[in-house]
Design a protein around this motif. Sequence first.
Motif, PDB file in Angstrom:
ATOM      1  N   HIS A 128       0.851  -1.126  -0.147  1.00  0.00           N
ATOM      2  CA  HIS A 128       0.154  -0.129  -0.001  1.00  0.00           C
ATOM      3  C   HIS A 128       1.027   1.203   0.019  1.00  0.00           C
ATOM      4  N   GLN A 129       1.988   1.233  -0.501  1.00  0.00           N
ATOM      5  CA  GLN A 129       3.224   2.239  -0.299  1.00  0.00           C
ATOM      6  C   GLN A 129       3.147   2.901   0.804  1.00  0.00           C
ATOM      7  N   CYS A 130       2.872   2.385   1.946  1.00  0.00           N
ATOM      8  CA  CYS A 130       2.751   3.057   3.335  1.00  0.00           C
ATOM      9  C   CYS A 130       4.482   3.036   3.812  1.00  0.00           C
ATOM     10  N   SER A 131       5.194   4.131   3.312  1.00  0.00           N
ATOM     11  CA  SER A 131       6.606   4.339   3.620  1.00  0.00           C
ATOM     12  C   SER A 131       6.630   4.528   5.058  1.00  0.00           C
ATOM     13  N   TYR A 132       5.744   4.972   5.818  1.00  0.00           N
ATOM     14  CA  TYR A 132       5.899   5.307   7.303  1.00  0.00           C
ATOM     15  C   TYR A 132       6.110   3.704   8.142  1.00  0.00           C
ATOM     16  N   LEU A 133       5.302   2.718   7.719  1.00  0.00           N
ATOM     17  CA  LEU A 133       5.452   1.499   8.122  1.00  0.00           C
ATOM     18  C   LEU A 133       6.565   0.696   7.854  1.00  0.00           C
ATOM     19  N   VAL A 134       6.991   0.900   6.394  1.00  0.00           N
ATOM     20  CA  VAL A 134       8.009   0.323   5.812  1.00  0.00           C
ATOM     21  C   VAL A 134       9.151   0.661   6.882  1.00  0.00           C
ATOM     22  N   ASN A 135       9.604   2.071   6.875  1.00  0.00           N
ATOM     23  CA  ASN A 135      10.568   2.581   7.663  1.00  0.00           C
ATOM     24  C   ASN A 135      10.888   2.126   9.133  1.00  0.00           C
ATOM     25  N   LEU A 136       9.591   1.967   9.680  1.00  0.00           N
ATOM     26  CA  LEU A 136       9.546   1.541  11.132  1.00  0.00           C
ATOM     27  C   LEU A 136      10.115   0.197  11.136  1.00  0.00           C
ATOM     28  N   HIS A 137       9.673  -0.626  10.069  1.00  0.00           N
ATOM     29  CA  HIS A 137      10.117  -2.152  10.442  1.00  0.00           C
ATOM     30  C   HIS A 137      11.302  -2.328   9.697  1.00  0.00           C
ATOM     31  N   VAL A 138      11.912  -1.578   8.817  1.00  0.00           N
ATOM     32  CA  VAL A 138      13.385  -1.672   8.279  1.00  0.00           C
ATOM     33  C   VAL A 138      14.315  -1.333   9.509  1.00  0.00           C
ATOM     34  N   GLU A 441      -3.688   4.489   0.203  1.00  0.00           N
ATOM     35  CA  GLU A 441      -2.561   5.504  -0.099  1.00  0.00           C
ATOM     36  C   GLU A 441      -3.192   6.682  -0.959  1.00  0.00           C
ATOM     37  N   LYS A 442      -4.437   6.491  -0.954  1.00  0.00           N
ATOM     38  CA  LYS A 442      -5.304   7.624  -1.724  1.00  0.00           C
ATOM     39  C   LYS A 442      -6.097   8.539  -0.922  1.00  0.00           C
ATOM     40  N   THR A 443      -5.854   8.247   0.313  1.00  0.00           N
ATOM     41  CA  THR A 443      -6.692   8.839   1.362  1.00  0.00           C
ATOM     42  C   THR A 443      -5.973  10.406   1.617  1.00  0.00           C
ATOM     43  N   THR A 444      -7.031  11.258   1.639  1.00  0.00           N
ATOM     44  CA  THR A 444      -6.480  12.890   1.547  1.00  0.00           C
ATOM     45  C   THR A 444      -7.315  13.455   2.919  1.00  0.00           C
ATOM     46  N   LYS A 445      -6.689  14.517   3.427  1.00  0.00           N
ATOM     47  CA  LYS A 445      -7.101  15.289   4.455  1.00  0.00           C
ATOM     48  C   LYS A 445      -8.635  15.712   4.241  1.00  0.00           C
ATOM     49  N   ARG A 446      -8.760  16.171   3.049  1.00  0.00           N
ATOM     50  CA  ARG A 446     -10.025  16.634   2.471  1.00  0.00           C
ATOM     51  C   ARG A 446     -11.262  15.720   2.745  1.00  0.00           C
ATOM     52  N   MET A 447     -10.866  14.243   2.431  1.00  0.00           N
ATOM     53  CA  MET A 447     -11.899  13.298   2.624  1.00  0.00           C
ATOM     54  C   MET A 447     -12.102  13.098   4.070  1.00  0.00           C
ATOM     55  N   TYR A 448     -11.133  13.034   5.117  1.00  0.00           N
ATOM     56  CA  TYR A 448     -11.023  12.821   6.239  1.00  0.00           C
ATOM     57  C   TYR A 448     -12.217  13.969   6.986  1.00  0.00           C
ATOM     58  N   GLU A 449     -12.012  15.059   6.261  1.00  0.00           N
ATOM     59  CA  GLU A 449     -12.704  16.278   6.845  1.00  0.00           C
ATOM     60  C   GLU A 449     -14.093  16.405   6.437  1.00  0.00           C
ATOM     61  N   SER A 450     -14.340  15.726   5.169  1.00  0.00           N
ATOM     62  CA  SER A 450     -15.669  15.917   4.643  1.00  0.00           C
ATOM     63  C   SER A 450     -16.776  14.978   4.969  1.00  0.00           C
ATOM     64  N   PHE A 451     -16.357  13.955   5.925  1.00  0.00           N
ATOM     65  CA  PHE A 451     -17.605  13.236   6.528  1.00  0.00           C
ATOM     66  C   PHE A 451     -17.444  13.408   8.185  1.00  0.00           C
ATOM     67  N   TRP A 452     -18.754  13.372   8.519  1.00  0.00           N
ATOM     68  CA  TRP A 452     -19.178  13.425   9.977  1.00  0.00           C
ATOM     69  C   TRP A 452     -18.425  14.886  10.394  1.00  0.00           C
ATOM     70  N   ARG A 453     -18.866  15.933   9.909  1.00  0.00           N
ATOM     71  CA  ARG A 453     -17.914  17.140  10.233  1.00  0.00           C
ATOM     72  C   ARG A 453     -18.309  17.849  11.481  1.00  0.00           C
ATOM     73  N   GLN A 454     -19.509  17.419  12.118  1.00  0.00           N
ATOM     74  CA  GLN A 454     -19.687  17.682  13.554  1.00  0.00           C
ATOM     75  C   GLN A 454     -19.024  16.917  14.801  1.00  0.00           C
ATOM     76  N   PHE A 455     -18.589  15.885  14.282  1.00  0.00           N
ATOM     77  CA  PHE A 455     -18.080  14.755  15.107  1.00  0.00           C
ATOM     78  C   PHE A 455     -16.853  15.134  15.315  1.00  0.00           C
ATOM     79  N   LYS A 456     -16.084  14.713  16.798  1.00  0.00           N
ATOM     80  CA  LYS A 456     -14.919  14.772  17.444  1.00  0.00           C
ATOM     81  C   LYS A 456     -13.870  14.000  16.558  1.00  0.00           C
ATOM     82  N   HIS A 457     -12.779  14.571  16.877  1.00  0.00           N
ATOM     83  CA  HIS A 457     -11.520  13.445  16.110  1.00  0.00           C
ATOM     84  C   HIS A 457     -11.628  12.204  16.834  1.00  0.00           C
ATOM     85  N   SER A 458     -11.818  12.059  17.947  1.00  0.00           N
ATOM     86  CA  SER A 458     -11.740  10.879  18.774  1.00  0.00           C
ATOM     87  C   SER A 458     -12.565  10.007  18.301  1.00  0.00           C
TER      88      SER A 458
END
Length: 488
Positions: A128-138, A441-458
């Motif tokens: 999934h091109q997740c360089s964050y996890l790849v680097n962690l486990h390298v 890998e295609k998830t964006t901040k705009r998509m995160y913010e576009s759903f459930w806009r009244q809900f808390k981050h938690s």
Amino acid sequence: MRQATAATETMKNTSLTVTDFFKICTHCERLSKKDMGVRIPRPLVNGPSRFIPEKEILQVSKVDDRMVSIFEDAFATLGRLDNISLVMGFHPQYLESFLRTQHYLLQMDGPLSLQYRHYIGIMAAARHQCSYLVNLHVNDFLQVGGDQKWLKGLDMAPCKLQMLGELNKILAHRPWLLTKEHIENLLKAEEHSWSLAELIHAVVLLTHYHSLASFTFGCGISPEIHTDGGHTFRPPSLSGYCVCDIANGNGVAHEMDRNHLATEVGGEVEVLIERMKQLQECRDEEEASQEEMATRFEREKTESMLVATAEDEESVPSRDVSRHFEDPSYGYKDFSRRGEHVPTLRVQDYSWEDHGYSLVNRLYPDVGQLLDEKFQMAYNLTYNTMAMHHGVDTSMLRRAIWNYIHCMFGIRYDDYDYGEINQLLDRSFKVYIKTMVCCPEKTTKRMYESFWRQFKHSEKVHVNLLLMEARMQAELLYALRAITRYMT
């Protein structure tokens, strides 16, 4: 770098909250001004997540003694506190279960060597091109004595690991295509064959890191300062601010924008609560026939194929990531496309509770129990709140989210009315779910913010935990069913 190292060592050897650690980092930066000629790295991103204000995440460790204890235990075990754990810290009960499971998979006695475990984590995250996890486990791979030559590419790893490439590919993108023949190819190879116990361990690791990649992208997890992409040596701009300045109101403008959005969509939460009440009343008054329930599942499955993932163009994985897997053009395709027919997996015929759990526990003792606890924790976790509303039964909403993901994977629950999904999950939420679960890998901040806009981050993090665990269980079901068919 001497001061930064000192800060890390101090945190390992003392009981500190996350906020305390950032104060030490601030002190290190001040010292660096006196240490002429030594370049000190500065974080590229403010906080553990690009989507969630850092002060909200760090506030958790200030007010929750249990959270501090969990963080300290994680430090004692791993020698670090990664950003995934910090974001999961919104939900201490879940985080405890997650860390316990991950620790068992990576560090306790098991069929696979430590080097193999971390390399499989690299392979899975790379899909999934997740360089964050790849680097962690390298880094972890090298720390447990892994051969650096393997990191040059999958073709430099042992043949036994290379043989996992096909399983990794199918599980990550189209798990419903997995057959007993795939399993047989691994278990009956003339050379470098896998044992059943080893294969179960590998399957659990692959599904764990595929789903964790979804969570990483879905929460916008930032790389740690010491990893690639986590730091810079450029001085901060006049308008910039340090990651340590939590108490100075940083992120307020972001929150004002968020509150403004919430005001604009006023009533979103109330509408959702009212729909749940109406659906419950309909359930009490009338129950749909089995034929109608089956029709509604097929309709929802078809509609899920019409939900597009992110609009961005196809991203090309970097060489650093793509060298750890084969066939980069292979990706997610909808469960049942036009002209194709893949049988639905009915949970009454093969379920985690009745079949998968016992198979895992038999071949890899205790892991079935740990996974089951983690699934249950994510699925049943509730604070009986929705945004500012208290005393709300959210079970109907949680079940709709879980079953929608399984529906996208062609898994059907005979006792569930799939007509409820369209009532409870709106279009923007479905786009987010499908992208995060199928093409994270295609998830964006705009998509995160576009759903459930009244809900808390938690609450959004809780959604991401549900998505992650539902995805992992779906992958596991197909893999374990294929193994069961091979065994019988």
